[in-house]
Design an enzyme around this catalytic site. Structure first.
Site, PDB file in Angstrom:
ATOM      1  N   HIS A 260      40.671  33.187  39.927  1.00  0.00           N
ATOM      2  CA  HIS A 260      42.096  33.444  39.694  1.00  0.00           C
ATOM      3  C   HIS A 260      42.611  32.562  38.569  1.00  0.00           C
ATOM      4  O   HIS A 260      42.141  31.424  38.406  1.00  0.00           O
ATOM      5  CB  HIS A 260      42.909  33.184  40.975  1.00  0.00           C
ATOM      6  CG  HIS A 260      44.238  33.847  40.933  1.00  0.00           C
ATOM      7  ND1 HIS A 260      45.338  33.258  40.367  1.00  0.00           N
ATOM      8  CD2 HIS A 260      44.627  35.074  41.346  1.00  0.00           C
ATOM      9  CE1 HIS A 260      46.357  34.091  40.449  1.00  0.00           C
ATOM     10  NE2 HIS A 260      45.956  35.205  41.038  1.00  0.00           N
ATOM     11  N   ARG A 269      46.374  35.056  50.061  1.00  0.00           N
ATOM     12  CA  ARG A 269      46.415  36.436  50.555  1.00  0.00           C
ATOM     13  C   ARG A 269      45.068  36.870  51.112  1.00  0.00           C
ATOM     14  O   ARG A 269      44.973  37.799  51.910  1.00  0.00           O
ATOM     15  CB  ARG A 269      46.850  37.377  49.427  1.00  0.00           C
ATOM     16  CG  ARG A 269      48.241  37.070  48.899  1.00  0.00           C
ATOM     17  CD  ARG A 269      48.503  37.710  47.558  1.00  0.00           C
ATOM     18  NE  ARG A 269      47.622  37.177  46.507  1.00  0.00           N
ATOM     19  CZ  ARG A 269      47.692  37.527  45.231  1.00  0.00           C
ATOM     20  NH1 ARG A 269      48.600  38.401  44.845  1.00  0.00           N
ATOM     21  NH2 ARG A 269      46.869  37.002  44.346  1.00  0.00           N
ATOM     22  N   ASP A 311      42.198  40.812  45.739  1.00  0.00           N
ATOM     23  CA  ASP A 311      41.574  42.128  45.570  1.00  0.00           C
ATOM     24  C   ASP A 311      40.302  42.326  46.380  1.00  0.00           C
ATOM     25  O   ASP A 311      39.975  43.459  46.729  1.00  0.00           O
ATOM     26  CB  ASP A 311      41.241  42.356  44.088  1.00  0.00           C
ATOM     27  CG  ASP A 311      42.465  42.787  43.301  1.00  0.00           C
ATOM     28  OD1 ASP A 311      43.383  43.353  43.916  1.00  0.00           O
ATOM     29  OD2 ASP A 311      42.489  42.554  42.082  1.00  0.00           O
ATOM     30  N   ARG A 336      53.582  46.393  43.536  1.00  0.00           N
ATOM     31  CA  ARG A 336      54.008  45.434  42.498  1.00  0.00           C
ATOM     32  C   ARG A 336      55.229  45.923  41.731  1.00  0.00           C
ATOM     33  O   ARG A 336      55.935  45.120  41.109  1.00  0.00           O
ATOM     34  CB  ARG A 336      52.826  45.136  41.567  1.00  0.00           C
ATOM     35  CG  ARG A 336      53.029  44.045  40.534  1.00  0.00           C
ATOM     36  CD  ARG A 336      53.395  42.684  41.098  1.00  0.00           C
ATOM     37  NE  ARG A 336      52.429  42.089  41.994  1.00  0.00           N
ATOM     38  CZ  ARG A 336      51.394  41.318  41.634  1.00  0.00           C
ATOM     39  NH1 ARG A 336      51.197  41.061  40.361  1.00  0.00           N
ATOM     40  NH2 ARG A 336      50.574  40.808  42.551  1.00  0.00           N
TER      41      ARG A 336
HETATM   42  C1  LIG Z   1      45.499  40.727  41.519  1.00  0.00           C
HETATM   43  C2  LIG Z   1      44.814  40.048  40.444  1.00  0.00           C
HETATM   44  O1  LIG Z   1      45.015  40.352  39.310  1.00  0.00           O
HETATM   45  S1  LIG Z   1      43.780  38.806  40.863  1.00  0.00           S
HETATM   46  C3  LIG Z   1      42.569  38.766  39.579  1.00  0.00           C
HETATM   47  C4  LIG Z   1      41.703  39.993  39.626  1.00  0.00           C
HETATM   48  N1  LIG Z   1      40.644  39.915  38.632  1.00  0.00           N
HETATM   49  C5  LIG Z   1      39.354  39.751  38.976  1.00  0.00           C
HETATM   50  O2  LIG Z   1      38.984  39.656  40.135  1.00  0.00           O
HETATM   51  C6  LIG Z   1      38.381  39.741  37.838  1.00  0.00           C
HETATM   52  C7  LIG Z   1      37.331  38.633  37.999  1.00  0.00           C
HETATM   53  N2  LIG Z   1      37.943  37.344  37.739  1.00  0.00           N
HETATM   54  C8  LIG Z   1      38.139  36.908  36.472  1.00  0.00           C
HETATM   55  O3  LIG Z   1      37.776  37.558  35.488  1.00  0.00           O
HETATM   56  C9  LIG Z   1      38.867  35.589  36.286  1.00  0.00           C
HETATM   57  O4  LIG Z   1      38.650  34.755  37.396  1.00  0.00           O
HETATM   58  C10 LIG Z   1      40.384  35.775  36.068  1.00  0.00           C
HETATM   59  C11 LIG Z   1      40.646  36.782  34.923  1.00  0.00           C
HETATM   60  C12 LIG Z   1      41.063  36.300  37.312  1.00  0.00           C
HETATM   61  C13 LIG Z   1      40.989  34.436  35.720  1.00  0.00           C
HETATM   62  O5  LIG Z   1      40.462  34.034  34.498  1.00  0.00           O
HETATM   63  P1  LIG Z   1      40.544  32.532  33.976  1.00  0.00           P
HETATM   64  O6  LIG Z   1      41.876  31.963  34.311  1.00  0.00           O
HETATM   65  O7  LIG Z   1      40.120  32.544  32.579  1.00  0.00           O
HETATM   66  O8  LIG Z   1      39.446  31.852  34.907  1.00  0.00           O
HETATM   67  P2  LIG Z   1      38.996  30.325  34.980  1.00  0.00           P
HETATM   68  O9  LIG Z   1      39.613  29.528  33.876  1.00  0.00           O
HETATM   69  O10 LIG Z   1      39.236  29.878  36.376  1.00  0.00           O
HETATM   70  O11 LIG Z   1      37.444  30.457  34.731  1.00  0.00           O
HETATM   71  C14 LIG Z   1      36.620  29.339  34.827  1.00  0.00           C
HETATM   72  C15 LIG Z   1      35.182  29.735  34.642  1.00  0.00           C
HETATM   73  O12 LIG Z   1      34.767  30.517  35.747  1.00  0.00           O
HETATM   74  C16 LIG Z   1      34.245  31.751  35.299  1.00  0.00           C
HETATM   75  N3  LIG Z   1      34.697  32.790  36.187  1.00  0.00           N
HETATM   76  C17 LIG Z   1      35.962  32.958  36.611  1.00  0.00           C
HETATM   77  N4  LIG Z   1      36.015  34.035  37.410  1.00  0.00           N
HETATM   78  C18 LIG Z   1      34.759  34.530  37.466  1.00  0.00           C
HETATM   79  C19 LIG Z   1      34.192  35.634  38.127  1.00  0.00           C
HETATM   80  N5  LIG Z   1      34.941  36.439  38.872  1.00  0.00           N
HETATM   81  N6  LIG Z   1      32.877  35.869  37.980  1.00  0.00           N
HETATM   82  C20 LIG Z   1      32.111  35.064  37.235  1.00  0.00           C
HETATM   83  N7  LIG Z   1      32.611  33.995  36.581  1.00  0.00           N
HETATM   84  C21 LIG Z   1      33.911  33.743  36.704  1.00  0.00           C
HETATM   85  C22 LIG Z   1      34.843  31.955  33.922  1.00  0.00           C
HETATM   86  O13 LIG Z   1      34.052  32.824  33.130  1.00  0.00           O
HETATM   87  C23 LIG Z   1      34.912  30.548  33.408  1.00  0.00           C
HETATM   88  O14 LIG Z   1      33.631  30.182  32.936  1.00  0.00           O
HETATM   89  P3  LIG Z   1      33.464  29.467  31.514  1.00  0.00           P
HETATM   90  O15 LIG Z   1      34.250  28.203  31.617  1.00  0.00           O
HETATM   91  O16 LIG Z   1      31.993  29.288  31.412  1.00  0.00           O
HETATM   92  O17 LIG Z   1      34.019  30.451  30.530  1.00  0.00           O
HETATM   93  O1  LIG Z   2      48.833  36.146  39.082  1.00  0.00           O
HETATM   94  C1  LIG Z   2      47.877  36.656  38.481  1.00  0.00           C
HETATM   95  O2  LIG Z   2      47.373  36.175  37.451  1.00  0.00           O
HETATM   96  C2  LIG Z   2      47.284  37.912  38.962  1.00  0.00           C
HETATM   97  C3  LIG Z   2      48.110  38.657  39.962  1.00  0.00           C
HETATM   98  O3  LIG Z   2      48.987  39.412  39.627  1.00  0.00           O
HETATM   99  C4  LIG Z   2      47.871  38.416  41.371  1.00  0.00           C
HETATM  100  O4  LIG Z   2      47.008  37.612  41.717  1.00  0.00           O
HETATM  101  O5  LIG Z   2      48.532  39.081  42.207  1.00  0.00           O
END
Ligand SMILES: CC(=O)SCCNC(=O)CCNC(=O)[C@H](O)C(C)(C)COP(=O)(O)OP(=O)(O)OC[C@H]1O[C@@H](n2cnc3c(N)ncnc32)[C@H](O)[C@@H]1OP(=O)(O)O
Ligand SMILES: O=C([O-])CC(=O)C(=O)O
Length: 374
Positions: A260, A269, A311, A336
């Site tokens: 996240h 959640r 999710d 949302r």
């Molecule tokens: C309702 C929502 O929108 S909740 C989010 C839903 N999205 C997802 O589940 C997609 C998978 N998750 C992700 O892509 C990311 O965790 C995000 C987009 C949600 C957040 O991204 P960021 O804030 O950039 O993550 P963060 O800074 O914590 O990442 C730290 C490291 O963990 C890695 N990482 C974070 N999430 C994941 C993941 N799900 N799988 C693998 N690696 C991950 C990143 O690549 C990063 O590695 P790096 O430093 O080598 O580049």
């Molecule tokens: O807050 C965020 O970056 C993603 C989001 O909408 C959620 O987690 O519900």
């Protein structure tokens, strides 16, 4: 909960404005809407109460809630012109594109002519979104032109009845209601920020929401629940899940439904929807997908200290309720929308156009050469 250290690209860690709607990941409180803990709301309120809260800053009393629900109830049907547009969209379209078009087209038929109509526009979308999704889905997939009106009292129950054509169980009504509560609001996430940027130009409500749907569509944001479902369905067993996830991590693939942008150790959640997913697995009579999901959660925490976001267990929970995977993210839209619209109203109430600066990294100043000399 420990504050996540936020820095770097993606505007991470920078405040982009003020809000009275929500706190995310603050020390001691996971997620609050207008001061109420999301768990408290999920345990003791309905989605319509949460929508009212986000729009008015206070929970409704009984009379206010009845009045609000009644006003939404009579706005559920779709104009014939919108039904005709939805009938033209092919079955293989992405349902988020359907939601985007449905929202935008409704804005043509019933424009928000001035900001005094903003609450009406938000309510209309809240009432109409389940029918936009289900009318298109049932027509394009089953050849059925459904009646967009049901006798279901709640928005969640209404959605389930439109989708299945039969009265949902009390348990399914409750789970979908909780899900809508959990997804309703989340501060300056990507889609909400999209809505606020659009609102800051003094654009209309439908444009703000249409843009937000486009942002939510991506797999790094709302699209992650569908992507998580596609992933766990490929795993044959908890052991297989661990082996395959190891491979994905080695190939530097993102594991959808984990991590996240703001939370550091857990998403508040997750525990709530996970509990419902377990109950639904037992009701379903086959817990294998739930067991696989738990194995994924354990593996990601043990190896990468990455936790399930909202999710991940939504995927199995929706699946156990018989909801088609492609409708997972559109349900998120139905929820949302409340947060988006509340943010649009908040932005408008104290507006300055959102226009950050960029650090230039391009060419030094240069002259245009005549085309035959380039
Ligand atoms: C309702 C929502 O929108 S909740 C989010 C839903 N999205 C997802 O589940 C997609 C998978 N998750 C992700 O892509 C990311 O965790 C995000 C987009 C949600 C957040 O991204 P960021 O804030 O950039 O993550 P963060 O800074 O914590 O990442 C730290 C490291 O963990 C890695 N990482 C974070 N999430 C994941 C993941 N799900 N799988 C693998 N690696 C991950 C990143 O690549 C990063 O590695 P790096 O430093 O080598 O580049
Ligand atoms: O807050 C965020 O970056 C993603 C989001 O909408 C959620 O987690 O519900």
């Amino acid at each position: 909960m420990v504050d996540k250290k936020l820095a770097g690209a993606g505007l991470r860690g920078q405040s982009a404005g003020e809000t009275a709607l929500c706190t995310v990941g603050k020390t001691g409180s996971g997620l609050t809407y207008c001061g109420y803990d999301v768990k408290d709301l999920a345990d003791n309120a309905t989605f319509e109460e949460v929508a009212y809260l986000l729009f008015n800053g206070e929970l409704p009393n009984s009379a206010q809630l009845q009045e609000y629900k009644a006003s939404l109830f009579i706005q559920r049907d779709l104009p014939q012109a919108l039904k005709e547009v939805l009938k033209l969209i092919p079955a293989d379209a992405h349902p988020m594109d359907v939601m985007r078009t449905g929202c935008s087209f409704l804005g043509n038929l019933e424009p928000e002519t001035d900001f005094s109509k903003q609450q009406q526009a938000a309510n209309r979308l809240l009432a109409a979104f389940p029918a936009i999704m289900c009318f298109w889905y049932r027509y394009s997939h089953d050849g059925v032109e459904i009646d967009c009106v049901t006798d279901e009292e709640s928005i969640g129950g209404h959605f389930l009845k439109l989708l299945r054509g039969e009265t949902p169980s009390e348990q399914h009504r409750r789970v979908i209601d909780v899900s809508l509560i959990l997804y309703a609001e989340h501060e300056f996430n990507a889609s909400t920020f999209t809505a606020r940027v659009c609102a800051s130009t003094l654009s209309d409500m439908y444009s703000c929401i249409t843009g937000a749907i486009g942002s939510l569509r991506g797999p790094l944001h709302g699209g992650a629940n569908e992507a998580a479902m596609d992933m766990i369905q490929k795993f044959k067993s908890p052991e297989d899940a661990k082996v395959q996830m190891a491979g994905m991590l080695a190939r530097k693939e993102k594991i959808m439904g984990f991590g996240h942008a703001i939370y550091r150790e857990s998403d508040p959640r997750n525990v709530i929807i996970k509990e419902w997913s377990e109950k639904l697995a037992h009701e379903h009579g086959d817990t294998s997908l739930y067991d696989i999901s738990v194995a994924c959660e354990e593996y990601m925490w043990d190896t990468k200290k990455l936790f399930c976001n909202a999710d991940f267990f939504h995927a199995s929970a929706y699946h156990f309720m018989g909801i088609p995977t492609k409708l997972f993210t559109p349900i998120f839209v139905c929820s949302r929308l409340t947060g988006w619209a509340a943010h649009v109203m908040e932005q408008r109430s104290n507006n300055r156009i959102i226009r950050p600066s960029a650090d230039y990294i391009g060419s030094e100043p240069r002259k245009v050469m005549p085309i035959n000399q380039r």
